[in-house]
Enzyme design. Structure first.
Site, PDB file in Angstrom:
ATOM      1  N   ARG A 266       0.596  -1.148   0.010  1.00  9.37           N
ATOM      2  CA  ARG A 266       0.293  -0.163   0.034  1.00  9.37           C
ATOM      3  C   ARG A 266       0.596   1.634  -0.095  1.00  9.37           C
ATOM      4  NH1 ARG A 266      -2.040   0.731   5.546  1.00  9.37           N
ATOM      5  NH2 ARG A 266      -1.008   2.492   5.591  1.00  9.37           N
ATOM      6  N   HIS A 270      -3.751   4.618   4.692  1.00  7.52           N
ATOM      7  CA  HIS A 270      -4.533   3.214   5.015  1.00  7.52           C
ATOM      8  C   HIS A 270      -5.942   4.255   3.775  1.00  7.52           C
ATOM      9  CE1 HIS A 270      -7.677   1.019   6.366  1.00  7.52           C
ATOM     10  NE2 HIS A 270      -7.918   2.440   7.093  1.00  7.52           N
ATOM     11  N   TYR A 279       4.441   4.930  12.047  1.00  8.51           N
ATOM     12  CA  TYR A 279       4.010   3.427  11.983  1.00  8.51           C
ATOM     13  C   TYR A 279       5.330   2.791  10.505  1.00  8.51           C
ATOM     14  CZ  TYR A 279       0.045   3.368   9.424  1.00  8.51           C
ATOM     15  OH  TYR A 279      -0.608   3.851   7.834  1.00  8.51           O
TER      16      TYR A 279
HETATM   17  C1  TPP Z   1     -14.317  -6.278  11.914  1.00  6.91           C
HETATM   18  C2  TPP Z   1     -13.332  -4.969  11.854  1.00  6.91           C
HETATM   19  N1  TPP Z   1     -13.547  -4.639  12.833  1.00  6.91           N
HETATM   20  C3  TPP Z   1     -12.126  -3.370  12.304  1.00  6.91           C
HETATM   21  C4  TPP Z   1     -12.529  -3.128  11.091  1.00  6.91           C
HETATM   22  C5  TPP Z   1     -11.479  -1.302  11.029  1.00  6.91           C
HETATM   23  N2  TPP Z   1     -10.813  -1.010  10.177  1.00  6.91           N
HETATM   24  C6  TPP Z   1     -10.839  -0.856   8.651  1.00  6.91           C
HETATM   25  S1  TPP Z   1     -10.081  -1.156   7.409  1.00  6.91           S
HETATM   26  C7  TPP Z   1      -8.763  -2.669   9.006  1.00  6.91           C
HETATM   27  C8  TPP Z   1      -7.425  -2.963   8.180  1.00  6.91           C
HETATM   28  C9  TPP Z   1      -7.795  -3.368   7.781  1.00  6.91           C
HETATM   29  O1  TPP Z   1      -6.449  -4.473   7.125  1.00  6.91           O
HETATM   30  P1  TPP Z   1      -6.491  -5.252   5.734  1.00  6.91           P
HETATM   31  O2  TPP Z   1      -7.155  -6.187   6.175  1.00  6.91           O
HETATM   32  O3  TPP Z   1      -4.652  -5.376   5.546  1.00  6.91           O
HETATM   33  O4  TPP Z   1      -6.906  -4.802   4.458  1.00  6.91           O
HETATM   34  P2  TPP Z   1      -6.767  -2.851   4.064  1.00  6.91           P
HETATM   35  O5  TPP Z   1      -7.055  -2.158   4.278  1.00  6.91           O
HETATM   36  O6  TPP Z   1      -5.180  -2.842   4.469  1.00  6.91           O
HETATM   37  O7  TPP Z   1      -6.345  -2.844   2.089  1.00  6.91           O
HETATM   38  C10 TPP Z   1      -9.810  -1.813  10.124  1.00  6.91           C
HETATM   39  C11 TPP Z   1      -8.866  -2.477  11.031  1.00  6.91           C
HETATM   40  C12 TPP Z   1     -13.584  -2.745  10.281  1.00  6.91           C
HETATM   41  N3  TPP Z   1     -13.450  -2.335   9.555  1.00  6.91           N
HETATM   42  N4  TPP Z   1     -13.967  -4.014  10.579  1.00  6.91           N
END
Ligand code: TPP
Ligand code: TPP
Ligand code: MG
Ligand code: MG
Lengths: 373, 345, 345, 373
Positions: A266, A270, A279
Site C-alpha cells: 500500500r 491507510h 508506523y
Molecule cells: C470487523 C472490523 N474490525 C475493524 C475494522 C476497522 N478497520 C478498517 S480497515 C482495517 C485494516 C484492514 O487491513 P487489511 O485487511 O490488511 O486491508 P487493507 O486496509 O490493508 O486493504 C481496520 C482494522 C473493520 N472495518 N471491521
C-alpha cells in the site's frame, strides 16, 4: 490412502515456495517462467496496461477530491493496481465480485460509473451502484464478512447449475478474522466455486504483517481447509492475471475454491486521514516504489515491442478525460432526501416507521417554515 | 495521578489518554491492547504515546480479530492482569458479541466469584461525525441488556477521566462507551482533583423545575442546549446525565421527576427496545402519581444509521427535543398524536 | 399445503416441521441448513425427515460455525435462494451477531432495495426446560433493537405454522424465535385452514375488562394461567399475545389498554432494557390518560440465566404475575414499594 | 530467506503424514517407532493405565446416573480415554487446563472431586469446582471460545515470567468456529505457551468429519498460523502422552504454541439424550471398538510384563470404590439456594439487583406461608 498419495495431496494444496512471478521489477521476463501457468496474451496485457493507467488516475483523483472536501475519506490502492485490474480481468461479466472499501479501482475497471463508486465516500448513500446489475456486491467495511457472502453466492450459482464464479477480495489483516476461516472452510466442504484473493499489502492500517501472522505466508492457510493455494507477486500484473485466471478456471470447472495471496504494498497511507509516518519509514515506501506495478508492465510491454509512445499517450489522455469528468461531476453539489431514510428498511415500512416518517416530515416542514420567516 | 495540574482546557480524548497513562503507571497489572493502539495511538489517538512511554509490554497491537481481542483479555484477566481493550468502532465490537455476552458477562457468576474479570472494553460509539455505515452505531442497549456487564458513557472530559479510572479499578467488567463526537470537545477541568461523582451516580447537569430530561453520553450536550433554548421561552428543564447506564441511578432520576412532574428521555440510538425505553418504563413505574404527562422519548429513528449527508435528520437535535417538550402537556391538554392514526400514517 | 387434515392434536414442533415441509414443497428456492438439521433432524427434531424426503440439496448439515451459516445464507439469498437456517440454541446465535446486525438487517437498506434478503433465522430460545447455561437465553431484545429485522415468536402450534410460513414468504429477513418449552405442547388445530391472524397482528387470547396483560412467546401460557387464577378472584385480565415483536401491533395493544385502564407486561428475559421496557414505554406514551396505574413489568431478574435447579425462582410464573396484578391499584392506593427504599434493600 | 530454509520452515510446521503411533491395536509396538518422540516410562504408563480404568468407570457411572435421573444429561468420552488421561498427565499441576463439556474424565484425572465435576450436569450451579485452585477453567459449552481464554492465560503466564503452560481441549467440530482460528493466530503471533489439543472423535453431534472439513487432517491447520503441528493416534495412550509431553515442553521452553490432533472415536452417542443410530451405523462403532485405548494399553503393558493380574484387579477395585462413592453422593438430594442467584453477578450487587433480591425474598416468604397453611 497410501503415504505416497497423501504426500501428493498435501503438495497439491500447498502454494509454491516463492511467489509466482513472470516479470522482474525492471520489466524483463524472469529467467525460468513459472510452471503450470499460461502467460496471458499480449492483447490482454495491453488492455490491462490501459486499465492500470485509468485506475491509477482515478485513484489519485479520488485522493485529490478528499483534499477539496468532496469526499469525506478515500482509501487508496495506489501500488496495488496489478491486483485491482488482474482480479477484474480474470472474471467474466456474469461472475460476482465481493470487494472491500479499498477496491474502488477494481470497481471502476469492472465498468461501474466512478461517481457511483464514490457515492459511499461522498456520503450520499451506502452504496451508489446497482449490485444486482453489475454483479458487484457493495464495498464491504466489516472485515472478512463478505468472504462468507461470496461463498454463499458461489454456492447459489453452483446449485442453480450456472457456471458463474465468485471472487472475494480481502486484505492481509482481514485474514485474521473468524469469518475468513469460516468462509474457507464452508467453501471447501461445499466445493463452492469461489476464489479468495488476498491482497497482502503488508499493513492493516498501522499493524505490520509480522504482528498479523507468524505463517510463512498467508497462502499456507489453504491446506488447513483442503483449499488449493497459491502465492503470487502482486505487483506483477502478468503473474496476477495468470494465477487468477487459472484459479477462476479451477473453480469454474467444479474443482472447488482456491486461495491466492498477492504480495503487494500500500503506497499511500491507510486513507487520506491516516498518518503513515507514525508506523513506517520513508525508506520502506521508497523501496517499494521501485516495484511499481504500472511502470513494470509498461517496461515489459515496451521491451516486447507491444507498447508504443502513442499507445501510452493515448492511455494517459483517456485517463485525464476520466479524471476531468470525475472532477466535474464530483464538484456538483448533491443533496440527499431525508425521507428516503424510511424507504428501504423493509419492503413495506412497519407502522412504527410510518409514524416516524410522519414525525420527520413534520420536523422538516417546521424547519422550512422557520427558514422562510 | 493525572499529569495536568490545575484547571486547564482538556479534550475528552486527552482526558481518556491521561486516565490510561495514570492507570498504567499506578498498576502494573493494567495492559492496553487492541487494533492500532500501539505506535499509531489508535485511530482516535486515545492511546497516543502509550507504547512509546510504557513499552510494548504494556500497550500493544494485536492481530485483527475482535473476538480474539476480547477472548484474549478474558484469559489474561483470569491470569491476573487488568486488560483495557479497544474495539475500533461500535459495529466492530459485534464479532466479539459471543465472548462478551457468554463469557465476559458471566464468568464471575459461573464460578461463584472464584474467577473474576476486572477488564474494560472501550468502544468509540454513536454518530455525529459524518462517518460511513458501521462507524456510528449506538450499541449501548445490547450491553445494558446483558446482566453481568457494567455500562458507562461519559459526557464530559472530567467524567471521561474519572469514570475510566473507576472502570479500570472496578472488580467487574465494564463496557466503556466513548461518544466519538465529544472526543474533541474541550472543557476547563483539573484532572488531579476529583470533581466527578462516584461510579453509579447520575449528575444533575442543570437544575430546572418544569421537566426532567434524562440523557447520557452524546445526548447530554444536546439536552443542555435544548434546556438553554427552552429557558428562553420560560420553561426550565432539569438535565440529568446518567453517566453509568448500569448500574442505574434510580434515586437521582426518580427524585428529579417527582419534583418536576414531567420527564423526557433522550438517546441517539434507534428507539425501539433501547435504553430510553427502560428509562421511560422505570420512571413511570416509580413516579406515576407525580407525572402530569407521559414520559416521552426522543430518539433516533428505527432505521440503520444513515449516510453522512443524512445523519442530521436522524439524530435527535434541539428541535426534536423542544417538540417533545411541547407535548409534555403544560397547557394540560392531552397529547392526541397517537389517537389521530390516519393523520400520522 | 399442510399435511394434516382437519383439527387434530399437533405439537408446536410438528407444526414447525410441517411448515418447513410445505414451504420446501411449494417453493424450490427454499433451503434449510444449519448444524445437525440433516439426518439427525435437529436436536429438537424440528427438521425431522426433511433430508430424507427432500434430499440433501434442500436440507443439509453445515460445518459448525454460526457466523458461517448466516453469512452463507446472506450470499445464497443474494443469489436467489430463500434460506431458512437454524441456530442450535439462543446463545449459539451470538457468534453470528455481526453478520445479523451488520448485514442481514442492513443489506436492503444499503442497496436501496436492489439486493434483498428473504431469509429466516430460526432460534430455539428461552428457558423452562432445565437446560444448562447458554441453552436458555431470552435474546429477543437484541434482535428487536436492530432495525431491519423482523422478530417473531409464536405461542401456539397454529401460529408456529402460519408465522413460519409467513416468515419464509416475507421479502425481508425474519428472526424466528421458537419457545423451546412449548415445542411439545399440544393443541387441536387444522393446519390446512388458516385460522391465524396476519403477520404483524397481535392476538387477544382472552378477553377481560380489568387489566391488559401483554405477553409473547413462552410467557403467553403463563399469562393465560394467571388470568385464569385472577378470574377466580374476580379480576378479569385481558391477555394480548404479540406474535410479532417487530412489527409491533400498537393498535391492538393500545385499544385494549384504553379499555381496561391498566397494563402488565410479561417477559421471561431479564427486564433491563428488554422488550417489556419498550412495551411499557409505548403503552404509557399512548394511553397515559387512560391509565389508572403505572404499566408494570413482570420479568426475569437481571442475572445470567440460572442453573436448572433454580430456574423456577427466576422465571416469571403465575404468582409473580398475580403479585403485580395486586399492585395495579384496584383499591386506588398508589404503589409505595419504590418509596420505601430502605425496606426494599 | 533462501528457498532451502523456506522449505525447512514449512516442513518443520507440517504434521507427520500419518498419525504418530507407538502401539498397534493389538498392543504390540509398531515396527518403526516414531522419530523425534521419547517413549514415556513404564512407570508413567502404569499410572496412565490406572487412571484410564478409573476414568472409564467414572464415565460409565455418570451415564448410569442419567438413567436414574440424577444427572440431566451427560456427554460421555468413552473411547477417548487415551486423550483424556494423556492430556492431564502431560501437564504439571501449575499448568492450566481449558476443557469442554466432554472432558469430565480429564477433570477427574486432574484430581477434582467427581461430584464437583458433575455439579453443572446435576443442575446445582454452572461450575462446581474452584477453577483458581485447580487451575482448570470451567467446562466450556460455547464451542471454541475457551481456546482464546487458554491463549490469554498462557500469555499471562509468559508475561509474569512463570513457565506455566495452558492446554486447550476441543473437538473436531469446534475447529470450524472462528474463535479457534483467532486463538491459533493470536498464540502464534504472541508466541504464547499454549497447546491446542483437538480430540477428533469423528463427529460433531451428528455431523461427520467429512462435512466438517476437507483438509487432509485437522493438524494441517497449524502451518497457516506458523504453529507447529502434529497428528497422533488418539487411541494409543503411549503416543498421545509422548506427543503431548513433547508439545508441552516445546511451549514451556518458549518456542510458541503447538497444535496436536488426536484421531479417536466417540463410542457413545453425543450425550445420553442423543440417538446416534440416526446418523451412523453399528458396524462403524463396532470397528472402532477393536481400537479401544484401554484394552490396547493393558495388552501392551501385559506383553511387556509391566502389568499383572493383581495390578489390573487393584485398578478395577479402586474404580468400583470410586463409582460406589459417586453413586452414594450423587443419590443424596441437594437443594440450591435461590438467593444465591444475586450473589455473584457483580462483586457488589447493583441497586437494581438489591430490589430484585428483595422481591424474590418476598415471593419465597409468601410461598412458604401459603405452604404452611
Ligand atoms: C470487523 C472490523 N474490525 C475493524 C475494522 C476497522 N478497520 C478498517 S480497515 C482495517 C485494516 C484492514 O487491513 P487489511 O485487511 O490488511 O486491508 P487493507 O486496509 O490493508 O486493504 C481496520 C482494522 C473493520 N472495518 N471491521
Ligand atoms: C457456539 C456453539 N454452537 C453450537 C453448540 C451446540 N453444540 C454442542 S456440542 C456440539 C458438537 C461439538 O462437536 P465437537 O467439537 O466435535 O466436540 P465433541 O462433542 O465431538 O466432543 C454442538 C454443535 C455449542 N455448544 N456452541
Ligand atoms: Mg493490508
Ligand atoms: Mg467431535
Amino acid at each position: 490412502m497410501s503415504v505416497k498419495s497423501l504426500r501428493q495431496t498435501v503438495q497439491g494444496l500447498l502454494p509454491s515456495l516463492t511467489p509466482v512471478r513472470f516479470v522482474a521489477e525492471d520489466g524483463t521476463p524472469v529467467a525460468k517462467p513459472p510452471a503450470g501457468y499460461r502467460e496471458p496474451s499480449v492483447q490482454a496485457l495491453r488492455e490491462a496496461y490501459r486499465r492500470m493507467v485509468l485506475g491509477r488516475r482515478f485513484d489519485t483523483q479520488a485522493t485529490a477530491l478528499t483534499k477539496q472536501g468532496r469526499l469525506a475519506v478515500y482509501p487508496s490502492s495506489r501500488g496495488q493496481e496489478a491486483c485491482q485490474i488482474g482480479a477484474v480481468l480474470a472474471l467474466r461479466p456474469d461472475d460476482w465480485l465481493f470487494p472491500t472499501y479499498r477496491d474502488s479501482v477494481a470497481l471502476v475497471t469492472r465498468g461501474i460509473d466512478p461517481v457511483e463508486v464514490l457515492t459511499l465516500l461522498r456520503g450520499d448513500w451506502h452504496c451508489g451502484y446497482d449490485p444486482a446489475a453489475t454483479r458487484v456486491a457493495p464495498q464491504c467495511t466489516p472485515l472478512a464478512t463478505q468472504v462468507l457472502h461470496a461463498t454463499g453466492m458461489a454456492e447459489a450459482q453452483r446449485r442453480k447449475g450456472e457456471d458463474g464464479v465468485a471472487m472475494a477480495l480481502t486484505g492481509d489483516g482481514a485474514t485474521s478474522e473468524g469469518d475468513f476461516h469460516e468462509a474457507l472452510n464452508f467453501a471447501a466442504v461445499l466445493r463452492a466455486p469461489v476464489v479468495f484473493f488476498v491482497q497482502n499489502n503488508k499493513y492493516a492500517i498501522s499493524v505490520p504483517l509480522a504482528r498479523q501472522t507468524a505463517a510463512p505466508a498467508l497462502a499456507y492457510k489453504g491446506i488447513g481447509y483442503g483449499v488449493r493455494s497459491e502465492q503470487v507477486d502482486g505487483n506483477d500484473l502478468v503473474a496476477v492475471l495468470a494465477v487468477l485466471t487459472d484459479a477462476v478456471a479451477h473453480a469454474r470447472a467444479g474443482h472447488g475454491p482456491v486461495l491466492v495471496e498477492a504480495h503487494t504494498y500500500r503506497m499511500d497511507a491507510h486513507t487520506n486521514a491516516d498518518d503513515a509516518t507514525r508506523y513506517r519509514d520513508a525508506e520502506e515506501v521508497e523501496r517499494w516504489g521501485t516495484a511499481d506495478p504500472l511502470s513494470r508492465l509498461e517496461a515489459h510491454l515496451r521491451a516486447r515491442g507491444a507498447l508504443t509512445d502513442a499507445d501510452a499517450a493515448a492511455a494517459r489522455e483517456e485517463a485525464e478525460a476520466l479524471a476531468a469528468d470525475l472532477r466535474t461531476r464530483m464538484n456538483a453539489d448533491t443533496t440527499a432526501d431525508p425521507m428516503e431514510l424510511f424507504d428501504h428498511v423493509y419492503a413495506e415500512p412497519t407502522p412504527q416507521l410510518l409514524e416516524q416518517r410522519a414525525q420527520l416530515a413534520a420536523e422538516l416542514a417546521e424547519t422550512a417554515l422557520t427558514q422562510e420567516d | 495521578m493525572a499529569e495536568t495540574t490545575q484547571a486547564t482546557k482538556v479534550t475528552m480524548a486527552q482526558a481518556l489518554n491521561t486516565a490510561l497513562r495514570d492507570a498504567l503507571r499506578e498498576d502494573d497489572r493494567v495492559l492496553v491492547f487492541g487494533e492500532d493502539v500501539g505506535p499509531l495511538g489508535g485511530v482516535f489517538r486515545i492511546t497516543d504515546g502509550l507504547t512509546r512511554d510504557f513499552g510494548e509490554e504494556r500497550c500493544f497491537d494485536t492481530p485483527l480479530a475482535e473476538a480474539g481481542i476480547v477472548g484474549l483479555a478474558v484469559g489474561m484477566a483470569m491470569g491476573g492482569f487488568r486488560p483495557v481493550v479497544e474495539m475500533q468502532f461500535d459495529a466492530f465490537a459485534y464479532p466479539a458479541f459471543e465472548q462478551i455476552a457468554s463469557h465476559v458477562a458471566k464468568l464471575r457468576n459461573r464460578t461463584r466469584g472464584r474467577l473474576t474479570l476486572p477488564m474494560v472494553i472501550r468502544i468509540p460509539y454513536a454518530g455525529g461525525i459524518g462517518g460511513v455505515e458501521h462507524h456510528c452505531d449506538s450499541s449501548e442497549a445490547y450491553y445494558a441488556h446483558t446482566p453481568g456487564l457494567k455500562v458507562v458513557t461519559p459526557a464530559t472530559a472530567e467524567d471521561a477521566y474519572w469514570l475510566l479510572r473507576d472502570a479500570i479499578a472496578d472488580p467487574d467488567p465494564v463496557v466503556f462507551l466513548e461518544p466519538k463526537k465529544l472526543y474533541w470537545s474541550r472543557e476547563d477541568t483539573d484532572l488531579e482533583r476529583r470533581g466527578a461523582l462516584p461510579f453509579g451516580r447520575a449528575a444533575v447537569r442543570r437544575e430546572g423545575r418544569d421537566a426532567t430530561v434524562v440523557a447520557y453520553g452524546p445526548s447530554v450536550p444536546v439536552a443542555l442546549a435544548a434546556a438553554e433554548a427552552a429557558a428562553a421561552e420560560g420553561i426550565e428543564l432539569e438535565v440529568v446525565d446518567l453517566r453509568t447506564i448500569v448500574p442505574f441511578d434510580d434515586e437521582t432520576v426518580t427524585a428529579s421527576v417527582r419534583r418536576t412532574g414531567r420527564c423526557l428521555v433522550v438517546q441517539e440510538a434507534q428507539g425501539f427496545a433501547g435504553v430510553g425505553a427502560e428509562i421511560a418504563a422505570r420512571v413511570q413505574e416509580r413516579c406515576f402519581h407525580s407525572l402530569a404527562a407521559p414520559v416521552l422519548r426522543v430518539a433516533g429513528f428505527d432505521i440503520p444509521y444513515p449516510p453522512p449527508k443524512l445523519e442530521h435528520a436522524h439524530l435527535p437535535g434541539v428541535d426534536r427535543i423542544l417538540d417533545a417538550v411541547d407535548r409534555l402537556q403544560f397547557g394540560d391538554e392531552p397529547d392526541t398524536r397517537h389517537l389521530l392514526k390516519g393523520a400520522v400514517a
